[in-house]
Write a protein that holds these residues in place. Sequence first.
Motif, PDB file in Angstrom:
ATOM      1  N   ASN A  71       8.703   4.325   9.567  1.00 41.38           N
ATOM      2  CA  ASN A  71       7.278   4.565   9.307  1.00 41.38           C
ATOM      3  C   ASN A  71       7.048   4.555   7.801  1.00 41.38           C
ATOM      4  O   ASN A  71       7.744   5.262   7.068  1.00 41.38           O
ATOM      5  N   HIS A  72       6.102   3.744   7.334  1.00 40.01           N
ATOM      6  CA  HIS A  72       5.794   3.758   5.901  1.00 40.01           C
ATOM      7  C   HIS A  72       4.312   4.069   5.701  1.00 40.01           C
ATOM      8  O   HIS A  72       3.547   3.287   5.150  1.00 40.01           O
ATOM      9  N   ALA A 104      14.287   3.457  -3.321  1.00 38.12           N
ATOM     10  CA  ALA A 104      14.583   4.709  -2.622  1.00 38.12           C
ATOM     11  C   ALA A 104      13.473   5.071  -1.643  1.00 38.12           C
ATOM     12  O   ALA A 104      13.729   5.550  -0.530  1.00 38.12           O
ATOM     13  N   ALA A 105      12.223   4.818  -2.055  1.00 37.99           N
ATOM     14  CA  ALA A 105      11.089   5.114  -1.176  1.00 37.99           C
ATOM     15  C   ALA A 105      11.111   4.229   0.063  1.00 37.99           C
ATOM     16  O   ALA A 105      10.807   4.672   1.182  1.00 37.99           O
ATOM     17  N   LYS A 106      11.470   2.960  -0.098  1.00 39.47           N
ATOM     18  CA  LYS A 106      11.577   2.048   1.044  1.00 39.47           C
ATOM     19  C   LYS A 106      12.691   2.482   1.991  1.00 39.47           C
ATOM     20  O   LYS A 106      12.526   2.462   3.213  1.00 39.47           O
ATOM     21  N   GLN A 107      13.828   2.852   1.427  1.00 36.84           N
ATOM     22  CA  GLN A 107      14.936   3.288   2.267  1.00 36.84           C
ATOM     23  C   GLN A 107      14.552   4.538   3.048  1.00 36.84           C
ATOM     24  O   GLN A 107      14.862   4.667   4.243  1.00 36.84           O
ATOM     25  N   PHE A 108      13.879   5.460   2.380  1.00 40.58           N
ATOM     26  CA  PHE A 108      13.415   6.691   3.028  1.00 40.58           C
ATOM     27  C   PHE A 108      12.500   6.352   4.207  1.00 40.58           C
ATOM     28  O   PHE A 108      12.614   6.931   5.293  1.00 40.58           O
ATOM     29  N   THR A 150       0.836  -1.200   0.000  1.00 44.22           N
ATOM     30  CA  THR A 150       0.000   0.000   0.000  1.00 44.22           C
ATOM     31  C   THR A 150       0.870   1.249   0.000  1.00 44.22           C
ATOM     32  O   THR A 150       0.576   2.230  -0.703  1.00 44.22           O
ATOM     33  N   TYR A 151       1.944   1.215   0.775  1.00 48.35           N
ATOM     34  CA  TYR A 151       2.865   2.359   0.805  1.00 48.35           C
ATOM     35  C   TYR A 151       3.407   2.658  -0.586  1.00 48.35           C
ATOM     36  O   TYR A 151       3.426   3.820  -1.030  1.00 48.35           O
TER      37      TYR A 151
END
Length: 258
Positions: free
Chosen positions: A241-242, A231-235, A209-210
């Motif tokens: 928090n995702h 990159a979004a996962k690492q962020f 969902t994230y």
Amino acid sequence: MQTPDWKIFHAALWRARRAQLKPVTRLDPVSLEQLVGIDHQKQQLMDNTRRFLRGEPANHALLWGARGTGKSSLIKALLNEFAEDGLRCVEVNLQDLDDLPEVVDLLDNESARHYRFILFCDDLSFEQGDPRYKNLKTVLAGSLELPPDNVLLYATSNRRHLLPEDARDNAQTRVVGNELHHGDSVEETLSLADRFGLWLSFYPADWNTYLQIVDSYFADFRGDRSELHAAAKQFAMLRANHSGRTAEQFFLSFSTAK
């Protein structure tokens, strides 16, 4: 007391120090289509709001759950969706709940009666001994005078029970016959939340969902989508928090970096 021209302005903020409604000139443009992963909550609140706009019975709503899951954004998106149908919104801060009866009075006059108002209270909760919840109960259920039928309360909170719970309160609970009888403190806690006829629960997003939310922000992205997701996962992991809010922050950081 001067009130906004509701033909022009779709929302207002209660300014307690000046005891007036300040028109909102820069509305958040968030739309219902942008809110991903909360389809059930979205539909429930839309149906309730449509009934309200048609003059049919509708419930006050409590949106509770994890931070950054779209509770406040959903209410803002509803206003954008239904403003042309006569929906208006007035935001009242937690610290100004003592003024709620005065705010409601301002929405119960000839100039406002042609519109339907959502009273929006964001991040609602009370500490032990805080008396302001009593004014909230009056707006929710009325007193000698019923609340105007053109006003509903939509509130967000990180917790389901708006008043703090103490383990000692449960010690007052007794079983009488086959029935459970709560003590006064627990009854007070439950009585406030019970005045919201519609409870909507919001839970932390899973990784799929994230990433869907990330994709909704990067609809025009032409680069490598797998690298974007990494990159979004690492962020998100750096923030532990995702949520949807994290996805928005990643989008803003990515755009700034470019």
